[in-house]
Design an enzyme around this catalytic site. Structure first.
Site, PDB file in Angstrom:
ATOM      1  CD  GLU A 173      -2.990  -1.133   2.251  1.00 12.88           C
ATOM      2  OE1 GLU A 173      -4.057  -1.709   2.031  1.00 12.88           O
ATOM      3  OE2 GLU A 173      -2.773  -0.523   3.307  1.00 12.88           O
ATOM      4  CD  GLU A 364      -3.839  -6.198   2.393  1.00 13.07           C
ATOM      5  OE1 GLU A 364      -4.688  -5.577   3.075  1.00 13.07           O
ATOM      6  OE2 GLU A 364      -2.616  -5.997   2.459  1.00 13.07           O
TER       7      GLU A 364
HETATM    8  C1  BG6 Z   1      -4.423  -3.095   4.851  1.00 10.33           C
HETATM    9  C2  BG6 Z   1      -3.075  -3.591   5.325  1.00 10.33           C
HETATM   10  O1  BG6 Z   1      -4.468  -1.722   4.965  1.00 10.33           O
HETATM   11  O2  BG6 Z   1      -5.550  -3.471   5.552  1.00 10.33           O
HETATM   12  C3  BG6 Z   1      -3.108  -4.779   6.259  1.00 10.33           C
HETATM   13  O3  BG6 Z   1      -2.225  -3.882   4.236  1.00 10.33           O
HETATM   14  C4  BG6 Z   1      -4.265  -4.634   7.192  1.00 10.33           C
HETATM   15  O4  BG6 Z   1      -1.873  -4.879   6.918  1.00 10.33           O
HETATM   16  C5  BG6 Z   1      -5.550  -4.627   6.369  1.00 10.33           C
HETATM   17  O5  BG6 Z   1      -4.318  -5.582   8.206  1.00 10.33           O
HETATM   18  C6  BG6 Z   1      -6.811  -4.597   7.192  1.00 10.33           C
HETATM   19  O6  BG6 Z   1      -6.741  -3.529   8.083  1.00 10.33           O
HETATM   20  P1  BG6 Z   1      -6.990  -3.718   9.639  1.00 10.33           P
HETATM   21  O7  BG6 Z   1      -6.681  -2.406  10.230  1.00 10.33           O
HETATM   22  O8  BG6 Z   1      -8.392  -4.146   9.788  1.00 10.33           O
HETATM   23  O9  BG6 Z   1      -6.026  -4.762  10.077  1.00 10.33           O
END
Ligand code: BG6
Length: 469
Positions: A173, A364
């Site tokens: 990111e 993701e």
């Molecule tokens: C992304 C990141 O922003 O979102 C991850 O690359 C992160 O590391 C994921 O865990 C989900 O966000 P969160 O804050 O719910 O863990």
């Protein structure tokens, strides 16, 4: 109803990051990373030293349980697993001359295990876990010297793992540096003291580093595929008022710039204009400009939500994760306020494909939710129909994008096994198909349990997406 458009060979799997799963923060010669002093995620300033209220110190103990965990991924039929290497496991301070052999050996073992199950590895080289020493001594990516440290680290990874890892992502990111400079860029100077000039200079160093190691990767690993990784966030105008549309365009530019530079090899005109208008003058050398021409093979991205934008400051309401933004009045949100928009995924996929004409990889996507462990017929599980619903709706939109002609290499859902949240450092914000018995107070046996979604995802993978409809 749309047919199933998932192509043969589409890669299915899950994604994690070292600091959110491994634990063992001081084992195997590992040095400290910025995450080891962030007990509460991005919500409060970092502490000085590791404290036991930081769940990431031990996380879900993947460091010692990777064999069991990878076997569970294999049982679901994963054909790809995205994970990150902890830079401070390989170079405890970040800038030593020689790597820590014990750290390298850990990833050798992980790769052996993946290989045993026929799972393709995908490595994120830097996922929000800059070595703490580099943050304190150099102010992280504010400092040009980071390019050399990162290049040295990458050379070691490519030499060691290059023969068995094809997919590499340079920075997780990368566009988040502008919003979370410590988390994303290891920049120790408090955010309030950083100017736009400081932030964009740090971004520039990362972009040059990314391009330089893309060139290096091609020299060392001719068959590798190097991707950038962008936090994808489609932004819609809050109203059809042209002022809102222009405000939306400008907001989009702040993220497009990263993909534009990674895919086209130079700064886009709108960003140069932004620099002129805001009297930002970056230190960009002729060598930097040459280096940036090493463009990526594919574009990977995370997708959790969309946002709105308006030119009318009186209508701005808080929404979103790292980026903040304007709430969309038509959408519902998760328990953490992240607005759920499956169609936004199709929008962003079409958008990126049309803009860059590079294959995409969704690395993701997922729902952070509170789960309840129950016992059914003597077996412990989680009835997570809400997660299945979220993922199914998003995957159906991936199918739509495939039908639209978008080139997509694969999909790795975020946090395929429960892990510690990046933004809030909680374990109760769960994303996994596998439940891990660990609670926010650190209690729990660390036992793993298959959730209902585990079996659902297995069927989706087995049918190459056909089971979605
Ligand atoms: C992304 C990141 O922003 O979102 C991850 O690359 C992160 O590391 C994921 O865990 C989900 O966000 P969160 O804050 O719910 O863990």
């Amino acid at each position: 109803m749309t047919n199933n458009y998932f192509p043969d060979g589409f890669l299915w799997g899950g994604a994690t990051a070292a600091n959110q799963i491994e634990g063992a923060y001081d084992e195997g010669g590992k040095g400290l990373s910025i995450q080891d002093v962030m007990p509460h995620g991005i919500t409060t300033p970092p502490s000085g030293t590791p404290t036991e209220d930081n769940l990431k110190l031990h996380a879900i103990d993947f460091y010692n349980r990777y064999v069991e965990d990878i076997a569970l991924f294999a049982e679901m039929g994963f054909t790809v697993f995205r994970f990150s290497v902890a830079w401070s496991r390989i170079f405890p301070m970040g800038n030593e001359d020689e790597p820590n052999e014990e750290g390298l050996k850990f990833y050798d073992r992980v790769l052996d295990e993946l290989d045993k199950h026929g799972i393709e590895p995908m490595i994120t080289i830097s996922h929000y876990e800059t070595p703490l020493h580099l943050a304190r001594r150099y102010d992280g990516w504010s400092n040009r010297k980071m390019i050399g440290f990162y290049e040295n680290y990458c050379r070691v990874l490519f030499d060691r793992f290059g023969s068995r890892v094809k997919y590499w992502l340079t920075f997780n990111e990368i566009n988040s540096v502008l919003h979370e400079p410590f988390l994303s860029g290891g920049i120790a100077t408090p955010k309030a003291e950083l100017t736009q000039q400081n932030l964009y200079q740090a971004v520039h160093h990362e972009l040059v580093a990314s391009a330089r190691v893309t060139r290096l990767a091609r020299e060392i690993m001719p068959n590798a595929r190097i991707g950038c990784m962008i936090l994808a966030l489609p932004i819609y105008p809050l109203t059809p008022n042209p002022d809102d549309v222009v405000a939306t365009m400008k907001a989009q530019h702040r993220s497009y710039a990263f993909g534009d530079i990674h895919c086209r090899g130079e700064y886009p005109g709108y960003l140069l204009r932004y620099f002129r208008d805001n009297e930002i003058e970056l230190d960009i050398t002729e060598q930097d400009r040459e280096d940036l021409k090493n463009t990526v093979d594919f574009v990977s991205f995370s997708y959790y939500m969309s946002l709105c934008e308006t030119a009318d400051s009186s209508r701005v309401t808080g929404a979103g994760n790292i980026f903040g933004g304007v709430t969309n009045p038509t959408l519902e949100a998760s328990e953490w306020g992240w607005q759920i928009d499956p169609q936004g995924l199709r929008v962003v996929m079409n958008d990126y494909w049309e803009r860059w004409q590079k294959p995409l990889f969704i690395v993701e996507n997922g729902l952070g939710a509170k789960d309840r462990l129950v016992e059914i017929d003597g077996v412990r599980t989680v009835e997570d129909g809400y997660r299945i619903d979220y993922l199914r709706k998003h995957l159906l939109q991936v199918n739509e994008a495939l039908a639209d002609g978008v080139d997509v290499l694969g999909y790795t859902s975020w946090g395929c096994i429960d892990l510690v949240s990046a933004s809030t450092a909680q374990l109760s914000k769960r994303y996994g198909f596998v439940y891990v018995d660990r609670n926010d107070d650190g209690s729990g046996s660390l036992e793993r349990y298959r959730k209902k979604s585990f079996f659902w995802y297995r069927d989706v993978i087995r049918s190459n997406g056909a089971a979605l409809t």
